[in-house]
Write an enzyme that holds these catalytic residues in place. Structure first.
Site, mmCIF file in Angstrom:
data_model
loop_
_atom_site.group_PDB
_atom_site.id
_atom_site.type_symbol
_atom_site.label_atom_id
_atom_site.label_comp_id
_atom_site.label_asym_id
_atom_site.label_seq_id
_atom_site.Cartn_x
_atom_site.Cartn_y
_atom_site.Cartn_z
ATOM 1 N N HIS A 1 0.813 -1.224 0.000
ATOM 2 C CA HIS A 1 0.000 0.000 0.000
ATOM 3 C C HIS A 1 0.849 1.278 0.000
ATOM 4 O O HIS A 1 0.335 2.360 -0.262
ATOM 5 C CB HIS A 1 -1.011 -0.013 1.153
ATOM 6 C CG HIS A 1 -0.458 0.267 2.509
ATOM 7 N ND1 HIS A 1 -0.352 -0.688 3.495
ATOM 8 C CD2 HIS A 1 -0.018 1.423 3.077
ATOM 9 C CE1 HIS A 1 0.131 -0.149 4.593
ATOM 10 N NE2 HIS A 1 0.349 1.137 4.360
ATOM 11 N N GLY B 1 3.152 6.135 8.751
ATOM 12 C CA GLY B 1 4.587 6.344 8.602
ATOM 13 C C GLY B 1 5.395 5.149 9.050
ATOM 14 O O GLY B 1 6.551 4.993 8.674
ATOM 15 N N SER C 1 4.234 2.082 8.373
ATOM 16 C CA SER C 1 3.904 1.040 7.401
ATOM 17 C C SER C 1 5.150 0.507 6.701
ATOM 18 O O SER C 1 6.024 1.262 6.290
ATOM 19 C CB SER C 1 2.947 1.593 6.349
ATOM 20 O OG SER C 1 1.687 1.872 6.888
ATOM 21 N N ASP D 1 -0.477 -7.701 1.335
ATOM 22 C CA ASP D 1 0.119 -6.361 1.432
ATOM 23 C C ASP D 1 1.636 -6.474 1.584
ATOM 24 O O ASP D 1 2.183 -6.328 2.682
ATOM 25 C CB ASP D 1 -0.503 -5.626 2.620
ATOM 26 C CG ASP D 1 -0.163 -4.141 2.633
ATOM 27 O OD1 ASP D 1 0.263 -3.616 1.590
ATOM 28 O OD2 ASP D 1 -0.342 -3.505 3.699
#
Length: 264
Positions: A68, A204, A206, A117
């Protein structure tokens, strides 16, 4: 070579020990990590926005992050990876910056449910050391064991310049699903944190690593990448959800083989 294929005795080692956080200290609020404590942590940056996501080094030319982070911006020329950072504002002499040669977003990534993801990032050249990668395994840590998350994610109304660390508890799939009635926790996900949300990741963070210690902290294993969870600082609390790296072992190996071969 990906470390899951060939791992020397140095894999998972780090030159500086971490300060051990107390149970239920927040990554959101702050324990600053020591320089060199998490050498595999990297910052995925764009020329326009600076730090966008975390990432984790898994080989001299390879890193992992979540899919993402690249939505609508999969052009490798837009990105760079910075290693050896403790302070985003002051990279220091120990940092290394590499341009991105290729980005491989998992083809089954589902934005609606944040499933699959994960992305593999190829650097344009090798980093200068091989002692910066955690080991990787194909079995998950047991529920109620404790692991660590790190990142530069938002802390309320600001983003910290210094790398934060926090300790989180691994949560079973069934227990995790009970916190998220409107979303399905799939085998590609791993949950960690606390019911009260006292330790969690935020925007941030991620793509940053969830690692668990072995040999009393002398060796570290990568199990997850920060993916999603309850909205930071909201009243809806619960654990964080991480991409389950162990599920993607074969896919990661395949991408590194194919893209490494094509770039040689």
């Amino acid at each position: 070579v990906l470390l899951m294929l060939s791992c020397s005795a140095l894999c998972g080692l780090r030159p500086a020990p971490a300060l051990r956080p107390h149970r239920k200290k927040r990554i959101l609020g702050g324990r600053v990590s020591r320089r060199g404590a998490w050498p595999w942590q990297c910052s995925l940056q764009s020329g326009q926005s600076g730090h966008v996501c975390g990432c984790v080094l898994i080989g001299r030319r390879w890193a992992l992050t979540v899919a993402h982070c690249f939505e609508g911006r999969e052009n490798a020329e837009l990105w760079k990876v910075v290693l050896g950072l403790t302070n985003l504002d002051h990279p220091g002499a120990h940092s290394q910056t590499r341009s991105v040669r290729s980005i491989v977003v998992h083809p089954r990534y589902n934005r609606a449910v944040v499933d699959y993801d994960i992305s593999v990032v190829q650097l344009d050249s090798e980093v200068r050391t091989s002692r910066t990668t955690p080991t990787q395994m194909e079995t998950l840590p047991t529920p109620d064991s404790y692991c660590y998350i790190t990142g530069w994610g938002h802390m309320g109304n600001r983003m910290p310049f210094k790398l934060q660390e926090g300790e989180v508890r691994i949560i079973s799939m069934a227990q995790c699903q009970s916190y998220f009635d409107m979303k399905t926790i799939t085998p590609r996900m791993l949950c960690a944190g606390y019911e009260a949300g006292t330790v969690d990741s935020c925007m941030g963070d991620s793509g940053g690593p969830l690692v668990c210690e072995e040999d009393e902290g002398l060796r570290w294993t990568l199990f997850g990448l920060t993916s999603w969870g309850s909205v930071c600082f909201s009243k809806v609390l619960g654990p964080g959800v991480y991409s389950n790296v162990t599920h993607f072992t074969a896919w990661i190996q395949q991408q590194i083989y194919v893209h490494g071969f094509l770039s040689d």
